[in-house]
Design a protein around this motif. Structure first.
Motif, PDB file in Angstrom:
ATOM      1  N   GLY A 130       5.672  -0.089  -0.720  1.00 27.53           N
ATOM      2  CA  GLY A 130       4.874   1.120  -0.905  1.00 27.53           C
ATOM      3  C   GLY A 130       4.575   1.452  -2.353  1.00 27.53           C
ATOM      4  O   GLY A 130       3.820   2.378  -2.633  1.00 27.53           O
ATOM      5  N   THR A 131       5.147   0.680  -3.288  1.00 26.83           N
ATOM      6  CA  THR A 131       4.907   0.898  -4.715  1.00 26.83           C
ATOM      7  C   THR A 131       4.753  -0.447  -5.411  1.00 26.83           C
ATOM      8  O   THR A 131       5.150  -1.487  -4.869  1.00 26.83           O
ATOM      9  CB  THR A 131       6.082   1.654  -5.382  1.00 26.83           C
ATOM     10  OG1 THR A 131       7.231   0.807  -5.401  1.00 26.83           O
ATOM     11  CG2 THR A 131       6.396   2.964  -4.679  1.00 26.83           C
ATOM     12  N   MET A 170      -2.277   2.813  -6.729  1.00 26.60           N
ATOM     13  CA  MET A 170      -1.004   3.363  -6.266  1.00 26.60           C
ATOM     14  C   MET A 170      -0.465   4.259  -7.374  1.00 26.60           C
ATOM     15  O   MET A 170      -0.770   4.051  -8.551  1.00 26.60           O
ATOM     16  CB  MET A 170      -0.008   2.239  -5.940  1.00 26.60           C
ATOM     17  CG  MET A 170      -0.424   1.424  -4.739  1.00 26.60           C
ATOM     18  SD  MET A 170       0.790   0.168  -4.290  1.00 26.60           S
ATOM     19  CE  MET A 170       0.542  -1.022  -5.605  1.00 26.60           C
ATOM     20  N   ASP A 208       2.613   4.906  -8.903  1.00 28.98           N
ATOM     21  CA  ASP A 208       3.564   4.545  -9.964  1.00 28.98           C
ATOM     22  C   ASP A 208       3.079   3.389 -10.830  1.00 28.98           C
ATOM     23  O   ASP A 208       3.188   3.416 -12.042  1.00 28.98           O
ATOM     24  CB  ASP A 208       4.937   4.230  -9.380  1.00 28.98           C
ATOM     25  CG  ASP A 208       4.977   2.925  -8.611  1.00 28.98           C
ATOM     26  OD1 ASP A 208       3.949   2.562  -8.017  1.00 28.98           O
ATOM     27  OD2 ASP A 208       6.033   2.276  -8.606  1.00 28.98           O
ATOM     28  N   ASP A 261       0.870  -1.180   0.000  1.00 28.10           N
ATOM     29  CA  ASP A 261       0.000   0.000   0.000  1.00 28.10           C
ATOM     30  C   ASP A 261       0.900   1.221   0.000  1.00 28.10           C
ATOM     31  O   ASP A 261       1.952   1.215   0.638  1.00 28.10           O
ATOM     32  CB  ASP A 261      -0.897   0.004   1.244  1.00 28.10           C
ATOM     33  CG  ASP A 261      -2.059   0.983   1.115  1.00 28.10           C
ATOM     34  OD1 ASP A 261      -1.800   2.200   0.986  1.00 28.10           O
ATOM     35  OD2 ASP A 261      -3.213   0.537   1.141  1.00 28.10           O
ATOM     36  N   ASP A 262       0.499   2.259  -0.719  1.00 25.34           N
ATOM     37  CA  ASP A 262       1.329   3.457  -0.778  1.00 25.34           C
ATOM     38  C   ASP A 262       1.206   4.327   0.470  1.00 25.34           C
ATOM     39  O   ASP A 262       1.944   5.299   0.613  1.00 25.34           O
ATOM     40  CB  ASP A 262       1.038   4.275  -2.046  1.00 25.34           C
ATOM     41  CG  ASP A 262      -0.419   4.660  -2.213  1.00 25.34           C
ATOM     42  OD1 ASP A 262      -1.294   3.837  -1.895  1.00 25.34           O
ATOM     43  OD2 ASP A 262      -0.687   5.785  -2.675  1.00 25.34           O
ATOM     44  N   HIS A 263       0.331   3.967   1.389  1.00 20.58           N
ATOM     45  CA  HIS A 263       0.184   4.709   2.644  1.00 20.58           C
ATOM     46  C   HIS A 263       0.743   3.875   3.801  1.00 20.58           C
ATOM     47  O   HIS A 263       0.196   2.808   4.130  1.00 20.58           O
ATOM     48  CB  HIS A 263      -1.275   5.044   2.905  1.00 20.58           C
ATOM     49  CG  HIS A 263      -1.847   5.980   1.888  1.00 20.58           C
ATOM     50  ND1 HIS A 263      -2.594   5.531   0.821  1.00 20.58           N
ATOM     51  CD2 HIS A 263      -1.745   7.321   1.753  1.00 20.58           C
ATOM     52  CE1 HIS A 263      -2.949   6.565   0.087  1.00 20.58           C
ATOM     53  NE2 HIS A 263      -2.440   7.670   0.628  1.00 20.58           N
TER      54      HIS A 263
END
Length: 68
Positions: free
Chosen positions: A34-35, A57, A59, A8-10
């Protein structure tokens, strides 16, 4: 133990999921990403049983990362 990779990007979301999953005593969170690109590398390196993947996400979305 079930080995899980969290993506997860958070960071706060990953931390929350980690806390909930590890509280079961039957799940081991073996890594976080995160990516999408980090997820691909971590999945290859860690060989988890399950990947909890965020779909949106910045990217590379989770669907593309899963395909790869």
């Amino acid at each position: 133990m079930i080995r899980v990779l969290l993506v997860d990007d958070h960071a706060v979301m990953r931390a929350g999921f980690r806390m909930i999953l590890e509280a079961t005593g039957e799940i081991d969170v073996v890594g976080e990403a995160g990516t999408g690109a980090e997820a691909i590398a971590a999945a290859s390196a860690l060989q988890p049983d399950v990947i909890c993947m965020d779909v949106q996400m910045p990217d590379m979305d989770g669907i593309d990362a899963t395909r790869r």
